[in-house]
Design a protein around this motif. Structure first.
Motif, PDB file in Angstrom:
ATOM      1  N   GLN A   1      74.145 -47.800  81.608  1.00 46.59           N
ATOM      2  CA  GLN A   1      73.720 -46.568  80.960  1.00 46.59           C
ATOM      3  C   GLN A   1      73.160 -45.562  81.954  1.00 46.59           C
ATOM      4  OE1 GLN A   1      71.427 -47.283  77.392  1.00 46.59           O
ATOM      5  NE2 GLN A   1      72.394 -49.277  77.146  1.00 46.59           N
ATOM      6  N   MET A   2      72.988 -45.990  83.178  1.00 43.91           N
ATOM      7  CA  MET A   2      72.701 -45.101  84.296  1.00 43.91           C
ATOM      8  C   MET A   2      73.666 -45.451  85.408  1.00 43.91           C
ATOM      9  SD  MET A   2      68.504 -44.848  84.523  1.00 43.91           S
ATOM     10  CE  MET A   2      68.563 -43.631  85.851  1.00 43.91           C
ATOM     11  N   ASN A   3      73.991 -44.469  86.233  1.00 49.97           N
ATOM     12  CA  ASN A   3      74.812 -44.729  87.398  1.00 49.97           C
ATOM     13  C   ASN A   3      74.143 -44.113  88.616  1.00 49.97           C
ATOM     14  OD1 ASN A   3      75.450 -41.922  87.285  1.00 49.97           O
ATOM     15  ND2 ASN A   3      77.127 -42.369  85.867  1.00 49.97           N
ATOM     16  N   THR A   4      74.792 -44.223  89.746  1.00 47.03           N
ATOM     17  CA  THR A   4      74.172 -43.739  90.983  1.00 47.03           C
ATOM     18  C   THR A   4      73.941 -42.237  90.950  1.00 47.03           C
ATOM     19  OG1 THR A   4      76.392 -43.589  91.973  1.00 47.03           O
ATOM     20  CG2 THR A   4      75.132 -45.607  92.367  1.00 47.03           C
ATOM     21  N   ARG A   5      74.819 -41.512  90.279  1.00 42.36           N
ATOM     22  CA  ARG A   5      74.628 -40.062  90.176  1.00 42.36           C
ATOM     23  C   ARG A   5      73.392 -39.726  89.341  1.00 42.36           C
ATOM     24  NH1 ARG A   5      80.441 -38.494  88.016  1.00 42.36           N
ATOM     25  NH2 ARG A   5      80.003 -40.438  86.917  1.00 42.36           N
ATOM     26  N   THR A   6      73.200 -40.469  88.250  1.00 39.94           N
ATOM     27  CA  THR A   6      72.033 -40.234  87.412  1.00 39.94           C
ATOM     28  C   THR A   6      70.750 -40.510  88.184  1.00 39.94           C
ATOM     29  OG1 THR A   6      73.373 -41.074  85.583  1.00 39.94           O
ATOM     30  CG2 THR A   6      71.026 -40.716  85.161  1.00 39.94           C
ATOM     31  N   VAL A   7      70.736 -41.626  88.917  1.00 39.42           N
ATOM     32  CA  VAL A   7      69.556 -41.979  89.702  1.00 39.42           C
ATOM     33  C   VAL A   7      69.316 -40.943  90.790  1.00 39.42           C
ATOM     34  CG1 VAL A   7      68.540 -43.722  91.226  1.00 39.42           C
ATOM     35  CG2 VAL A   7      69.843 -44.429  89.216  1.00 39.42           C
ATOM     36  N   ALA A   8      70.405 -40.445  91.390  1.00 38.65           N
ATOM     37  CA  ALA A   8      70.254 -39.427  92.429  1.00 38.65           C
ATOM     38  C   ALA A   8      69.636 -38.151  91.859  1.00 38.65           C
ATOM     39  CB  ALA A   8      71.609 -39.126  93.064  1.00 38.65           C
ATOM     40  N   VAL A   9      70.105 -37.733  90.691  1.00 41.46           N
ATOM     41  CA  VAL A   9      69.543 -36.535  90.063  1.00 41.46           C
ATOM     42  C   VAL A   9      68.080 -36.761  89.702  1.00 41.46           C
ATOM     43  CG1 VAL A   9      69.654 -35.059  88.022  1.00 41.46           C
ATOM     44  CG2 VAL A   9      71.739 -35.647  89.254  1.00 41.46           C
ATOM     45  N   LEU A  10      67.765 -37.949  89.184  1.00 38.50           N
ATOM     46  CA  LEU A  10      66.372 -38.269  88.864  1.00 38.50           C
ATOM     47  C   LEU A  10      65.507 -38.191  90.115  1.00 38.50           C
ATOM     48  CD1 LEU A  10      64.167 -39.278  86.929  1.00 38.50           C
ATOM     49  CD2 LEU A  10      64.939 -41.617  87.411  1.00 38.50           C
ATOM     50  N   GLY A  11      66.009 -38.724  91.224  1.00 43.49           N
ATOM     51  CA  GLY A  11      65.244 -38.673  92.474  1.00 43.49           C
ATOM     52  C   GLY A  11      65.057 -37.251  92.979  1.00 43.49           C
ATOM     53  N   ILE A  12      66.119 -36.453  92.915  1.00 45.97           N
ATOM     54  CA  ILE A  12      66.021 -35.071  93.392  1.00 45.97           C
ATOM     55  C   ILE A  12      65.047 -34.270  92.536  1.00 45.97           C
ATOM     56  CG2 ILE A  12      67.303 -32.921  93.659  1.00 45.97           C
ATOM     57  CD1 ILE A  12      69.749 -34.642  94.388  1.00 45.97           C
ATOM     58  N   LEU A  13      65.169 -34.391  91.220  1.00 41.99           N
ATOM     59  CA  LEU A  13      64.274 -33.668  90.331  1.00 41.99           C
ATOM     60  C   LEU A  13      62.828 -34.137  90.495  1.00 41.99           C
ATOM     61  CD1 LEU A  13      66.349 -33.440  87.017  1.00 41.99           C
ATOM     62  CD2 LEU A  13      65.963 -31.659  88.729  1.00 41.99           C
ATOM     63  N   THR A  14      62.636 -35.428  90.728  1.00 37.88           N
ATOM     64  CA  THR A  14      61.285 -35.948  90.942  1.00 37.88           C
ATOM     65  C   THR A  14      60.664 -35.346  92.191  1.00 37.88           C
ATOM     66  OG1 THR A  14      61.779 -38.037  89.820  1.00 37.88           O
ATOM     67  CG2 THR A  14      59.941 -38.039  91.364  1.00 37.88           C
ATOM     68  N   ALA A  15      61.426 -35.323  93.287  1.00 38.04           N
ATOM     69  CA  ALA A  15      60.908 -34.752  94.529  1.00 38.04           C
ATOM     70  C   ALA A  15      60.629 -33.262  94.373  1.00 38.04           C
ATOM     71  CB  ALA A  15      61.911 -34.994  95.653  1.00 38.04           C
ATOM     72  N   PHE A  16      61.546 -32.548  93.745  1.00 36.58           N
ATOM     73  CA  PHE A  16      61.355 -31.110  93.562  1.00 36.58           C
ATOM     74  C   PHE A  16      60.167 -30.824  92.648  1.00 36.58           C
ATOM     75  CE2 PHE A  16      62.426 -27.000  91.545  1.00 36.58           C
ATOM     76  CZ  PHE A  16      62.509 -26.220  92.689  1.00 36.58           C
ATOM     77  N   ASN A  17      60.021 -31.626  91.616  1.00 40.76           N
ATOM     78  CA  ASN A  17      58.914 -31.423  90.689  1.00 40.76           C
ATOM     79  C   ASN A  17      57.577 -31.732  91.335  1.00 40.76           C
ATOM     80  OD1 ASN A  17      58.389 -30.542  88.017  1.00 40.76           O
ATOM     81  ND2 ASN A  17      57.858 -32.620  87.424  1.00 40.76           N
ATOM     82  N   ALA A  18      57.564 -32.708  92.230  1.00 40.12           N
ATOM     83  CA  ALA A  18      56.330 -33.023  92.952  1.00 40.12           C
ATOM     84  C   ALA A  18      55.903 -31.852  93.834  1.00 40.12           C
ATOM     85  CB  ALA A  18      56.523 -34.283  93.793  1.00 40.12           C
ATOM     86  N   VAL A  19      56.880 -31.168  94.412  1.00 40.00           N
ATOM     87  CA  VAL A  19      56.567 -29.994  95.223  1.00 40.00           C
ATOM     88  C   VAL A  19      56.045 -28.856  94.350  1.00 40.00           C
ATOM     89  CG1 VAL A  19      57.546 -28.241  96.756  1.00 40.00           C
ATOM     90  CG2 VAL A  19      58.231 -30.628  97.005  1.00 40.00           C
ATOM     91  N   LEU A  20      56.605 -28.717  93.150  1.00 42.52           N
ATOM     92  CA  LEU A  20      56.143 -27.658  92.249  1.00 42.52           C
ATOM     93  C   LEU A  20      54.655 -27.794  91.934  1.00 42.52           C
ATOM     94  CD1 LEU A  20      59.003 -27.276  89.599  1.00 42.52           C
ATOM     95  CD2 LEU A  20      58.411 -25.723  91.468  1.00 42.52           C
ATOM     96  N   ARG A  21      54.167 -29.024  91.923  1.00 44.91           N
ATOM     97  CA  ARG A  21      52.757 -29.227  91.602  1.00 44.91           C
ATOM     98  C   ARG A  21      51.853 -28.591  92.647  1.00 44.91           C
ATOM     99  NH1 ARG A  21      49.263 -34.840  91.394  1.00 44.91           N
ATOM    100  NH2 ARG A  21      47.568 -34.043  90.088  1.00 44.91           N
ATOM    101  N   ALA A  22      52.337 -28.499  93.866  1.00 45.35           N
ATOM    102  CA  ALA A  22      51.513 -27.938  94.938  1.00 45.35           C
ATOM    103  C   ALA A  22      51.426 -26.416  94.896  1.00 45.35           C
ATOM    104  CB  ALA A  22      52.063 -28.378  96.296  1.00 45.35           C
ATOM    105  N   LEU A  23      52.293 -25.782  94.092  1.00 48.36           N
ATOM    106  CA  LEU A  23      52.253 -24.323  94.030  1.00 48.36           C
ATOM    107  C   LEU A  23      51.004 -23.876  93.285  1.00 48.36           C
ATOM    108  CD1 LEU A  23      55.984 -23.547  93.189  1.00 48.36           C
ATOM    109  CD2 LEU A  23      54.855 -23.541  95.422  1.00 48.36           C
ATOM    110  N   PRO A  24      50.234 -22.952  93.857  1.00 46.98           N
ATOM    111  CA  PRO A  24      49.000 -22.514  93.195  1.00 46.98           C
ATOM    112  C   PRO A  24      49.293 -21.688  91.960  1.00 46.98           C
ATOM    113  CG  PRO A  24      49.425 -21.168  95.142  1.00 46.98           C
ATOM    114  CD  PRO A  24      50.471 -22.247  95.129  1.00 46.98           C
ATOM    115  N   GLY A  25      48.411 -21.815  90.983  1.00 49.48           N
ATOM    116  CA  GLY A  25      48.541 -21.047  89.754  1.00 49.48           C
ATOM    117  C   GLY A  25      47.172 -20.703  89.208  1.00 49.48           C
TER     118      GLY A  25
END
Length: 285
Positions: A90-114
Motif C-alpha cells: 500500500q506504499m511504494n518507494t515513491r510514496t516513501v520518497a515523497v513522505l521523506g521530502i515533505l517531512t524535510a521541507f516541513n521541518a524547515v518551514l518550522r524555522a521560518l519566523p512568524g
C-alpha cells in the motif's frame, strides 16, 4: 465519485485508478487508533494523579519521567506503519520518497519566523492529509516535528506531545470533503478547517503542562486533584482564553491565509503525484 478530469486516459497495461484513498486498509485504521489512544493516555494521565502542583512549578519539568517512553513508542509506531504499508503493497518507494521530502521541507518551514504563535509547519500536513489520507497526514505531521527538533527546534519533554498533536492535525485534514471539480470552494473549506485546527492544536497542547502549574492568586484557572470533567472544563476554558487564545489566533489565521494563497497550486501538485502512485504496470494479455 471520482473526477474524470483527474484521471489520465486509459492506456494498454495500465489498470483504472482505484477510488480508495492512498492507504485504504484496516491496518492503517488500527495504526491511527493505536497512536491516538497512546497520545490520549499521554495527555490525560496527569489528571488521574492525586498530587497537586506546587506554586513555582512549571512546564519545563512536565512529563520529564514519561516523555522519553512516549517519544520512543511514537517513533516505533510511525516507522512500523511505513514498514507495514510497504510490505502490504500500500506504499511504494515513491510514496516513501515523497513522505521523506515533505517531512524535510516541513521541518524547515518550522524555522521560518512568524508573528505571535504562527508557524507554517501545519500547512503541508493539512493538505497532504486531505489528499493522501489520514495515515499519511499523521506520519507527515509527527515526523516533521521530530526532524525539526533534531535540527535545532528543541528536544525536550514537550516533543512527543507536539508530535502527537501535529500528527492529529494532519490526520484531521483528511476529514475535509474533497471537491476537485470546484477547487476554489475546496480551498475556502480547507482554509476554514485550517483555522479550526490551529485553535484545536493550541487547546490540546496546553494540556501537556497545565496539570503541572499552579498560581495561588489565580487558583480558579488551574487544575487540582478531585475535579470531575465538568470542573476541569470550567477551569480550563478561562485558562485557555486568558493565556493561549491570542497566540493561537495567529497560528490559526496563518494556516487559513497560507491555504488561501498557496493551497490551490499545492493541491494540484500533490494530486499530480497521487495519480502516479495509483498506477502499476501490468503485462498485456
Amino acid at each position: 465519485m471520482r473526477n474524470p478530469r483527474l484521471l489520465p486516459p486509459d492506456r494498454p497495461g495500465l489498470p483504472a485508478s482505484p477510488s480508495s484513498p492512498l492507504f485504504p486498509s484496516l491496518l492503517n485504521v488500527a495504526v491511527l487508533l493505536l497512536a491516538s489512544a497512546i497520545g490520549a493516555v499521554a495527555f490525560v494521565a496527569p489528571f488521574f494523579s492525586l498530587e497537586t502542583a506546587l506554586p513555582g512549578d512549571g512546564g519545563a519539568l512536565s512529563h520529564a519521567a514519561d516523555a522519553p517512553f512516549f517519544l520512543i513508542l511514537l517513533i516505533v509506531i510511525c516507522l512500523g506503519a511505513v514498514l507495514l504499508n510497504l510490505s502490504a503493497g500500500q506504499m511504494n518507494t515513491r510514496t516513501v520518497a515523497v513522505l521523506g521530502i515533505l517531512t524535510a521541507f516541513n521541518a524547515v518551514l518550522r524555522a521560518l519566523p512568524g508573528p505571535g504563535g504562527f508557524n507554517a509547519i501545519f500547512f503541508l500536513p493539512i493538505l497532504a492529509g486531505h489528499v493522501y489520507g489520514a495515515t499519511f497526514g499523521f506520519l507527515l505531521g509527527s515526523l516533521s516535528l521530530l526532524v525539526s527538533a533534531l535540527l535545532g527546534g528543541g528536544v525536550g519533554p514537550w516533543l512527543p506531545f507536539q508530535m502527537f498533536a501535529t500528527g492529529w492535525v494532519g490526520m484531521l485534514g483528511a476529514l475535509a470533503p474533497s471537491w476537485p471539480r470546484h477547487p476554489r470552494r475546496e480551498v475556502l473549506l480547507l482554509a476554514a478547517w485550517g483555522l479550526f485546527l490551529g485553535l484545536l492544536f493550541g487547546a490540546i497542547m496546553n494540556l501537556w503542562f497545565w496539570p503541572f502549574v499552579f498560581r495561588p492568586d489565580q487558583a480558579a484557572l488551574y487544575w487540582q486533584p478531585g475535579l470531575g470533567l465538568a470542573g476541569i472544563l470550567q477551569r480550563y476554558l478561562p485558562f485557555y482564553l486568558v493565556t493561549s487564545l491570542a497566540w493561537d489566533l495567529w497560528r490559526a489565521g496563518g494556516n487559513a491565509l497560507l491555504i488561501l494563497f498557496l493551497g490551490l497550486p499545492v493541491l494540484r501538485l500533490l494530486r499530480r503525484f497521487q495519480l502516479r502512485f495509483r498506477f502499476e504496470i501490468t503485462p498485456e494479455e
